[in-house]
Design an enzyme around this catalytic site. Structure first.
Site, PDB file in Angstrom:
ATOM      1  N   CYS A  99      71.178  72.086  66.058  1.00 48.14           N
ATOM      2  CA  CYS A  99      72.289  72.894  65.534  1.00 48.14           C
ATOM      3  C   CYS A  99      71.956  74.390  65.490  1.00 48.14           C
ATOM      4  O   CYS A  99      72.853  75.208  65.294  1.00 48.14           O
ATOM      5  CB  CYS A  99      72.691  72.412  64.151  1.00 48.14           C
ATOM      6  SG  CYS A  99      73.124  70.674  64.157  1.00 48.14           S
ATOM      7  N   HIS A 153      76.431  78.047  60.730  1.00 47.23           N
ATOM      8  CA  HIS A 153      76.592  76.725  61.335  1.00 47.23           C
ATOM      9  C   HIS A 153      77.531  75.909  60.457  1.00 47.23           C
ATOM     10  O   HIS A 153      77.386  75.883  59.236  1.00 47.23           O
ATOM     11  CB  HIS A 153      75.222  76.057  61.450  1.00 47.23           C
ATOM     12  CG  HIS A 153      75.294  74.626  61.845  1.00 47.23           C
ATOM     13  ND1 HIS A 153      76.077  74.198  62.890  1.00 47.23           N
ATOM     14  CD2 HIS A 153      74.698  73.517  61.336  1.00 47.23           C
ATOM     15  CE1 HIS A 153      75.956  72.884  63.011  1.00 47.23           C
ATOM     16  NE2 HIS A 153      75.127  72.450  62.087  1.00 47.23           N
ATOM     17  N   ASN A 173      80.981  68.815  62.233  1.00 42.00           N
ATOM     18  CA  ASN A 173      79.753  69.468  62.688  1.00 42.00           C
ATOM     19  C   ASN A 173      79.603  69.219  64.187  1.00 42.00           C
ATOM     20  O   ASN A 173      79.354  68.094  64.614  1.00 42.00           O
ATOM     21  CB  ASN A 173      78.572  68.880  61.909  1.00 42.00           C
ATOM     22  CG  ASN A 173      77.235  69.478  62.304  1.00 42.00           C
ATOM     23  OD1 ASN A 173      77.135  70.194  63.300  1.00 42.00           O
ATOM     24  ND2 ASN A 173      76.216  69.164  61.535  1.00 42.00           N
TER      25      ASN A 173
HETATM   26  N1  ACO Z   1      81.963  57.272  52.638  1.00 46.93           N
HETATM   27  C1  ACO Z   1      81.892  56.782  51.403  1.00 46.93           C
HETATM   28  N2  ACO Z   1      80.728  56.703  50.716  1.00 46.93           N
HETATM   29  C2  ACO Z   1      79.622  57.181  51.311  1.00 46.93           C
HETATM   30  C3  ACO Z   1      79.634  57.718  52.604  1.00 46.93           C
HETATM   31  C4  ACO Z   1      80.875  57.763  53.280  1.00 46.93           C
HETATM   32  N3  ACO Z   1      81.010  58.258  54.525  1.00 46.93           N
HETATM   33  N4  ACO Z   1      78.384  58.101  52.929  1.00 46.93           N
HETATM   34  C5  ACO Z   1      77.607  57.830  51.881  1.00 46.93           C
HETATM   35  N5  ACO Z   1      78.345  57.255  50.896  1.00 46.93           N
HETATM   36  C6  ACO Z   1      77.907  56.824  49.583  1.00 46.93           C
HETATM   37  C7  ACO Z   1      76.439  56.465  49.561  1.00 46.93           C
HETATM   38  O1  ACO Z   1      76.248  55.136  49.998  1.00 46.93           O
HETATM   39  C8  ACO Z   1      76.106  56.638  48.095  1.00 46.93           C
HETATM   40  O2  ACO Z   1      76.580  55.503  47.393  1.00 46.93           O
HETATM   41  P1  ACO Z   1      75.698  54.896  46.182  1.00 46.93           P
HETATM   42  O3  ACO Z   1      75.656  56.000  45.170  1.00 46.93           O
HETATM   43  O4  ACO Z   1      76.508  53.723  45.794  1.00 46.93           O
HETATM   44  O5  ACO Z   1      74.358  54.599  46.791  1.00 46.93           O
HETATM   45  C9  ACO Z   1      76.993  57.808  47.677  1.00 46.93           C
HETATM   46  O6  ACO Z   1      78.026  57.906  48.671  1.00 46.93           O
HETATM   47  C10 ACO Z   1      76.270  59.129  47.607  1.00 46.93           C
HETATM   48  O7  ACO Z   1      75.474  59.289  48.784  1.00 46.93           O
HETATM   49  P2  ACO Z   1      74.560  60.548  48.948  1.00 46.93           P
HETATM   50  O8  ACO Z   1      73.807  60.427  50.248  1.00 46.93           O
HETATM   51  O9  ACO Z   1      73.783  60.776  47.711  1.00 46.93           O
HETATM   52  O10 ACO Z   1      75.656  61.680  49.089  1.00 46.93           O
HETATM   53  P3  ACO Z   1      75.465  63.230  49.104  1.00 46.93           P
HETATM   54  O11 ACO Z   1      76.211  63.849  47.995  1.00 46.93           O
HETATM   55  O12 ACO Z   1      74.035  63.637  49.288  1.00 46.93           O
HETATM   56  O13 ACO Z   1      76.242  63.619  50.429  1.00 46.93           O
HETATM   57  C11 ACO Z   1      75.842  64.270  52.690  1.00 46.93           C
HETATM   58  C12 ACO Z   1      75.768  63.142  51.667  1.00 46.93           C
HETATM   59  C13 ACO Z   1      77.276  64.691  52.868  1.00 46.93           C
HETATM   60  C14 ACO Z   1      75.283  63.765  54.026  1.00 46.93           C
HETATM   61  C15 ACO Z   1      75.006  65.463  52.158  1.00 46.93           C
HETATM   62  O14 ACO Z   1      73.721  65.050  51.804  1.00 46.93           O
HETATM   63  C16 ACO Z   1      74.904  66.555  53.179  1.00 46.93           C
HETATM   64  O15 ACO Z   1      75.877  67.188  53.516  1.00 46.93           O
HETATM   65  N6  ACO Z   1      73.703  66.835  53.643  1.00 46.93           N
HETATM   66  C17 ACO Z   1      73.509  67.838  54.684  1.00 46.93           C
HETATM   67  C18 ACO Z   1      73.764  67.170  55.974  1.00 46.93           C
HETATM   68  C19 ACO Z   1      74.032  68.147  57.023  1.00 46.93           C
HETATM   69  O16 ACO Z   1      74.657  69.151  56.806  1.00 46.93           O
HETATM   70  N7  ACO Z   1      73.515  67.844  58.186  1.00 46.93           N
HETATM   71  C20 ACO Z   1      73.669  68.603  59.305  1.00 46.93           C
HETATM   72  C21 ACO Z   1      72.875  69.890  59.244  1.00 46.93           C
HETATM   73  S1  ACO Z   1      71.812  70.058  60.525  1.00 46.93           S
HETATM   74  C22 ACO Z   1      72.722  69.643  61.821  1.00 46.93           C
HETATM   75  O17 ACO Z   1      73.824  70.073  61.864  1.00 46.93           O
HETATM   76  C23 ACO Z   1      72.216  68.737  62.842  1.00 46.93           C
END
Ligand code: ACO
Length: 326
Positions: A120, A253, A283
């Site tokens: 990215c 990004h 993304n």
């Molecule tokens: N739909 C519904 N529920 C979901 C989903 C979904 N798509 N995905 C995860 N959950 C659930 C999980 O199972 C978890 O449930 P639980 O509490 O019962 O175990 C709950 O939601 C919370 O999950 P977390 O992983 O803790 O959620 P978080 O608030 O951390 O959000 C996310 C996850 C959106 C991926 C976040 O961590 C994030 O944005 N991270 C950065 C990722 C990113 O930007 N990556 C790209 C950057 S680099 C590049 O671009 C290659």
């Protein structure tokens, strides 16, 4: 007199198939995977993404974006003397997507064409390399492209990743100029974090060995991204002798609205100064910054003479920033 690299045209392309969160949730439900528009919007800010048809490649998307950028620049494709494509979803293992793109654009002048792989952060890396080549006189007019078909490497049984990404391409034409121009750039990598965001599979002996689908530790990526983006922004501004107050537009990004809000807050910038497309594109990895830049230019937000800061972050772990006058 300093020789600058100046952006003289931008372009972008999104494949026509658009899926809202509800569309994607309905498709995932057929696999027994549960997600919702509410969850995706609240955690990421994403509302829709575009997916390319199965026979469409990164170079196909890049071709459309480049045609637009070349037209906006008012130059001919034959005037291009350097092509750099940032992609993690190349058409082939080799040759490069840039070489394939050169041929599709009908450029037969023998100019160098190569890919940059920094996930990215790829567009920021590619722009910085092109800037350096223009400054040294190795190139006069460069096409710098970010193009991805991330839908090909998504695991649609993993709801924590497959809702985040989309396909698309963005491009700029850079030209040597006495007027600024790219003012400063910063690139970084820390390979000790390879495992938090990767596609671990590879081709060997005619087979794919290992898992060829995207793996991500979302929370680890989130924490790292927020920390490094702020430092890269400040270091780039310092190099150019400018401060946060000089920024007209921040184009980060487009991964997650919460990362973007946090970066803007740390730089004391209101969200009115941030170009946001993550809601409509998801993304798109290396394509996200040039897609957002082209959106900013074509919507009339980003104007000639303004100061723009681009920031990339992604797998590797890689990150960087480029500051320029539009
Ligand atoms: N739909 C519904 N529920 C979901 C989903 C979904 N798509 N995905 C995860 N959950 C659930 C999980 O199972 C978890 O449930 P639980 O509490 O019962 O175990 C709950 O939601 C919370 O999950 P977390 O992983 O803790 O959620 P978080 O608030 O951390 O959000 C996310 C996850 C959106 C991926 C976040 O961590 C994030 O944005 N991270 C950065 C990722 C990113 O930007 N990556 C790209 C950057 S680099 C590049 O671009 C290659």
């Amino acid at each position: 007199m300093r020789r600058y690299a100046r952006i003289i045209g931008t372009g972008s392309y999104l494949p026509p198939r658009r899926l809202t969160n509800n569309d994607l949730a309905a498709e995932l439900a057929q696999r027994g995977i549960e997600t919702s528009d509410e969850w995706i919007v609240e955690r990421t800010g994403i509302r829709a993404r575009h997916f390319a048809a199965p026979d469409v490649t990164s170079s196909d998307l890049a071709l459309q974006a480049c045609r637009q950028a070349i037209e906006a620049a008012g130059v001919s494709a034959q005037d291009i003397d350097l092509i750099i494509v940032a992609t993690s979803t190349p058409d082939m293992v080799f040759p490069s997507t840039a070489a394939i793109l050169q041929h599709k654009l009908g450029i037969a002048n023998g100019c160098p064409a190569f890919d940059v792989q920094a996930v990215c952060s790829g567009f920021v890396y590619a722009l910085s390399v092109a800037d350096a080549m223009i400054q040294t006189g190795a190139a006069k007019r460069a096409l710098v492209v970010g193009a991805e078909v991330f839908s090909r490497i998504l695991d649609f049984n993993d709801r924590t990743t497959c809702v985040l990404f989309g396909d698309g391409a963005g491009a700029v034409v850079l030209e040597a100029s006495e007027a600024p121009g790219i003012l400063a750039a910063e690139l970084h990598a820390d390979g000790s974090h390879v495992g938090i965001l990767c596609v671990p599979g590879h081709v060997s002996g005619g087979n794919v060995l290992g898992d060829p689908l995207l793996k991500m530790d979302g929370q680890a990526v989130f924490k790292l991204a927020v920390g490094v983006l702020d430092k890269a922004a400040r270091a780039t501004l310092d190099k150019a002798g400018l401060t946060e107050a000089d920024i007209d537009w921040l184009i980060p990004h487009q991964a997650n609205i919460r990362i973007m809000q946090s970066t803007a807050r740390k730089l004391k910038l209101s969200m009115d100064k941030v170009v946001v497309t993550v809601d409509q594109h998801g993304n798109t990895s290396a394509a996200s910054i040039p897609l957002a830049l082209d959106h900013g230019v074509r919507s009339g937000q980003v104007k000639p003479g303004q100061t723009v800061l681009l920031e990339g972050v992604g797998g590797g772990f890689t990150w960087g920033a480029v500051l320029f006058k539009m």
